[in-house]
Design an enzyme around this catalytic site. Sequence first.
Site, mmCIF file in Angstrom:
data_model
loop_
_atom_site.group_PDB
_atom_site.id
_atom_site.type_symbol
_atom_site.label_atom_id
_atom_site.label_comp_id
_atom_site.label_asym_id
_atom_site.label_seq_id
_atom_site.Cartn_x
_atom_site.Cartn_y
_atom_site.Cartn_z
ATOM 1 N N ASP A 79 0.818 -1.222 0.000
ATOM 2 C CA ASP A 79 0.000 0.000 0.000
ATOM 3 C C ASP A 79 0.849 1.268 0.000
ATOM 4 O O ASP A 79 0.320 2.375 0.079
ATOM 5 C CB ASP A 79 -0.947 -0.001 1.206
ATOM 6 C CG ASP A 79 -0.189 -0.138 2.526
ATOM 7 O OD1 ASP A 79 1.063 -0.106 2.510
ATOM 8 O OD2 ASP A 79 -0.858 -0.276 3.568
ATOM 9 N N GLY A 80 2.164 1.102 -0.030
ATOM 10 C CA GLY A 80 3.032 2.282 -0.071
ATOM 11 C C GLY A 80 3.192 2.978 1.272
ATOM 12 O O GLY A 80 3.796 4.042 1.358
ATOM 13 N N ARG A 138 14.361 10.053 5.837
ATOM 14 C CA ARG A 138 15.640 9.353 5.922
ATOM 15 C C ARG A 138 16.689 10.141 5.164
ATOM 16 O O ARG A 138 16.415 10.680 4.095
ATOM 17 C CB ARG A 138 15.464 7.953 5.346
ATOM 18 C CG ARG A 138 16.682 7.088 5.415
ATOM 19 C CD ARG A 138 16.339 5.627 5.377
ATOM 20 N NE ARG A 138 15.802 5.186 4.090
ATOM 21 C CZ ARG A 138 15.387 3.946 3.862
ATOM 22 N NH1 ARG A 138 15.420 3.039 4.822
ATOM 23 N NH2 ARG A 138 14.908 3.612 2.692
ATOM 24 N N ARG A 175 21.658 0.757 -3.513
ATOM 25 C CA ARG A 175 21.875 -0.511 -2.796
ATOM 26 C C ARG A 175 22.642 -1.500 -3.653
ATOM 27 O O ARG A 175 22.732 -1.319 -4.872
ATOM 28 C CB ARG A 175 20.515 -1.168 -2.483
ATOM 29 C CG ARG A 175 19.547 -0.266 -1.825
ATOM 30 C CD ARG A 175 18.165 -0.338 -2.476
ATOM 31 N NE ARG A 175 17.339 0.778 -1.999
ATOM 32 C CZ ARG A 175 16.580 0.720 -0.926
ATOM 33 N NH1 ARG A 175 16.460 -0.391 -0.285
ATOM 34 N NH2 ARG A 175 15.919 1.788 -0.525
ATOM 35 N N ASP A 217 18.958 -6.031 -1.208
ATOM 36 C CA ASP A 217 18.325 -4.723 -1.449
ATOM 37 C C ASP A 217 18.347 -3.855 -0.191
ATOM 38 O O ASP A 217 17.978 -2.684 -0.247
ATOM 39 C CB ASP A 217 16.884 -4.898 -1.953
ATOM 40 C CG ASP A 217 16.036 -5.736 -1.017
ATOM 41 O OD1 ASP A 217 16.413 -6.894 -0.759
ATOM 42 O OD2 ASP A 217 15.013 -5.243 -0.531
ATOM 43 N N ASN A 218 18.780 -4.425 0.926
ATOM 44 C CA ASN A 218 18.903 -3.630 2.146
ATOM 45 C C ASN A 218 20.366 -3.375 2.495
ATOM 46 O O ASN A 218 20.679 -3.022 3.629
ATOM 47 C CB ASN A 218 18.203 -4.341 3.313
ATOM 48 C CG ASN A 218 16.694 -4.351 3.144
ATOM 49 O OD1 ASN A 218 16.136 -3.524 2.420
ATOM 50 N ND2 ASN A 218 16.018 -5.283 3.792
ATOM 51 N N ASP A 257 17.880 0.445 6.108
ATOM 52 C CA ASP A 257 16.549 -0.146 6.110
ATOM 53 C C ASP A 257 16.263 -0.917 7.395
ATOM 54 O O ASP A 257 16.353 -2.134 7.448
ATOM 55 C CB ASP A 257 16.353 -1.045 4.876
ATOM 56 C CG ASP A 257 15.099 -0.612 4.123
ATOM 57 O OD1 ASP A 257 14.565 0.459 4.451
ATOM 58 O OD2 ASP A 257 14.652 -1.337 3.226
HETATM 59 P P1 AMP Z 1 11.829 -4.269 2.987
HETATM 60 O O1 AMP Z 1 11.706 -5.659 3.488
HETATM 61 O O2 AMP Z 1 11.166 -3.224 3.840
HETATM 62 O O3 AMP Z 1 13.227 -3.891 2.657
HETATM 63 O O4 AMP Z 1 11.003 -4.201 1.606
HETATM 64 C C1 AMP Z 1 11.234 -5.056 0.527
HETATM 65 C C2 AMP Z 1 10.502 -4.543 -0.679
HETATM 66 O O5 AMP Z 1 9.103 -4.448 -0.437
HETATM 67 C C3 AMP Z 1 10.938 -3.160 -1.152
HETATM 68 O O6 AMP Z 1 10.842 -3.141 -2.549
HETATM 69 C C4 AMP Z 1 9.885 -2.275 -0.522
HETATM 70 O O7 AMP Z 1 9.732 -1.052 -1.211
HETATM 71 C C5 AMP Z 1 8.634 -3.123 -0.633
HETATM 72 N N1 AMP Z 1 7.640 -2.803 0.392
HETATM 73 C C6 AMP Z 1 7.701 -3.071 1.719
HETATM 74 N N2 AMP Z 1 6.589 -2.649 2.345
HETATM 75 C C7 AMP Z 1 5.797 -2.076 1.408
HETATM 76 C C8 AMP Z 1 4.518 -1.443 1.407
HETATM 77 N N3 AMP Z 1 3.810 -1.312 2.530
HETATM 78 N N4 AMP Z 1 4.045 -0.977 0.243
HETATM 79 C C9 AMP Z 1 4.736 -1.108 -0.897
HETATM 80 N N5 AMP Z 1 5.936 -1.683 -0.976
HETATM 81 C C10 AMP Z 1 6.465 -2.172 0.157
HETATM 82 MG MG MG Z 2 14.267 -2.572 1.929
#
Ligand code: AMP
Ligand code: MG
Length: 482
Positions: free
Chosen positions: A120-121, A171, A178, A247-248, A257
């Site tokens: 949901d962003g 941030r 990354r 990616d982190n 992250d």
């Molecule tokens: P993360 O585990 O937070 O590093 O996220 C891994 C991936 O999922 C990244 O591409 C984030 O942008 C995406 N992501 C995580 N949470 C959301 C969210 N609530 N809405 C959209 N994308 C998300």
């Molecule tokens: Mg991430």
Amino acid sequence: MTLPLRTARFASLGDTYYSAVRVQPLRAARWAAFSPGTAALLGLDMAQLASDEALHLCNGVVASSVTPLAMVYSGHQFGSYNPRLGDGRAMLLGEIGHAGRVHEIQLKGAGMTPYSRQGDGRAVLRSSIREFLCSEAMHGLGIPTTRALALIASEEPVYREQVETGAMVLRVSPSHIRFGSFEYFFYTRQHDALQQLADFVIEHHYPEALRHENRYAAFLQAVVTRTARLMAHWQAAGFAHGVMNTDNMSILGETFDYGPFGFLDDYNPQFICNHSDYNGRYAYDQQPSIGLWNCNALAHALSPLVPVETLREILHSYQPTIEQQYLQLMRAKLGLHTAQAADNALIGQLLGLLQQSAVDYTIFFRRLCDFVADAPNPGLRDLFVDREGFDRWSNQYSIRLAAEQSRDGERSTRMKQANPKYILRNYLAQQAIDKAQREQDFSEVNNLLRVLQDPFAEHPEQEHYAAFPPDWGKRLEISCSS
Ligand code: AMP
Ligand code: MG
């Protein structure tokens, strides 16, 4: 007045690397907390930062003079390649230059982007508070990290296991690129774009690599060195990241992250802070080898630019670098200013005892600052079940200290700069979160921030933050849901 933002240099790479996006305003957004340290880094005064104009700009209510963008990347998640990730909820607002340094400002939780997939962003308040506090806590500990400038709270409903409210962290980092950014261009066979990305990062962040015959090799070497050192810092501080997907992993070697991270309470090398990490891939004691695994993934992505023998050589430097850095940090924690061959064994024996007696890692080392050589040291001894074991170690340690003519008082002062009194324990973050969620009261967030920014100092009025965690506090389960 508003923020002196300009278009991020990253935008000059062109839209192969990102998508232009718009911030989707959060309902009833408001400033909840600021980091004065990060504001100073950017040369912002508080009145400017805390203004309604700045809030409206970050919340997309007034259009920024620069276009926000979402970066594309891919990456290895829990060991498997995921071809399409990207900023699903983060947006690069722009950058701010101050005192010869340039920092990007990214909003995390600003709404949907072309990379949101099923998401949901949004980011919920609890995870935003955790990222806000931990970024500044890590910086306070002297560990490379992205910074947090401010926290925005809102009344926007966000649906997770329950209904929560949306929030945003501002941030700050010189770059949000990354390992996964490079993997994306490698795996999509866009090798020219890969090279341009490497050139961009070298020009702006690793200019010293330009002096080398193969600048890409020198760049990778620098990233591997920084990553190895970062892992050593995490291990020495007792920090577990929890989601070390590529990616982190920051291309600058910063802690990046913040999700289900955790600091060790009782010393347990197998500590898994991420409740969703069923196999313990990212357990505390796995971090050094995962750091190398991730460097390997980056090296693979750079293989069109660097001969494979050179890649291999560079990767071989990881292990000696992390070992050397870890030893250096642990010697500082023990107050040793010379290096001796048996130091590794002395450290290993100590960690064995800490594990066996489940001793609190941070409290042990802080108390060790007041160690008196050749004395019983009851405040330390009583932390152990195996007290004779501790006595044996403490004799060894006394001998080791005598070998470098260590003086108790002088050493104590030095050690208190290496052994923090305050860390962001999960339960402390949770208490601040509960208060913010229930009462819209961010005083606890701000109190914690003040102490954690300066974790080596005594804060007599905040002594309770340095106490042993309660049992419930050690069992908190933190998942990826954020
Ligand atoms: P993360 O585990 O937070 O590093 O996220 C891994 C991936 O999922 C990244 O591409 C984030 O942008 C995406 N992501 C995580 N949470 C959301 C969210 N609530 N809405 C959209 N994308 C998300
Ligand atoms: Mg991430």
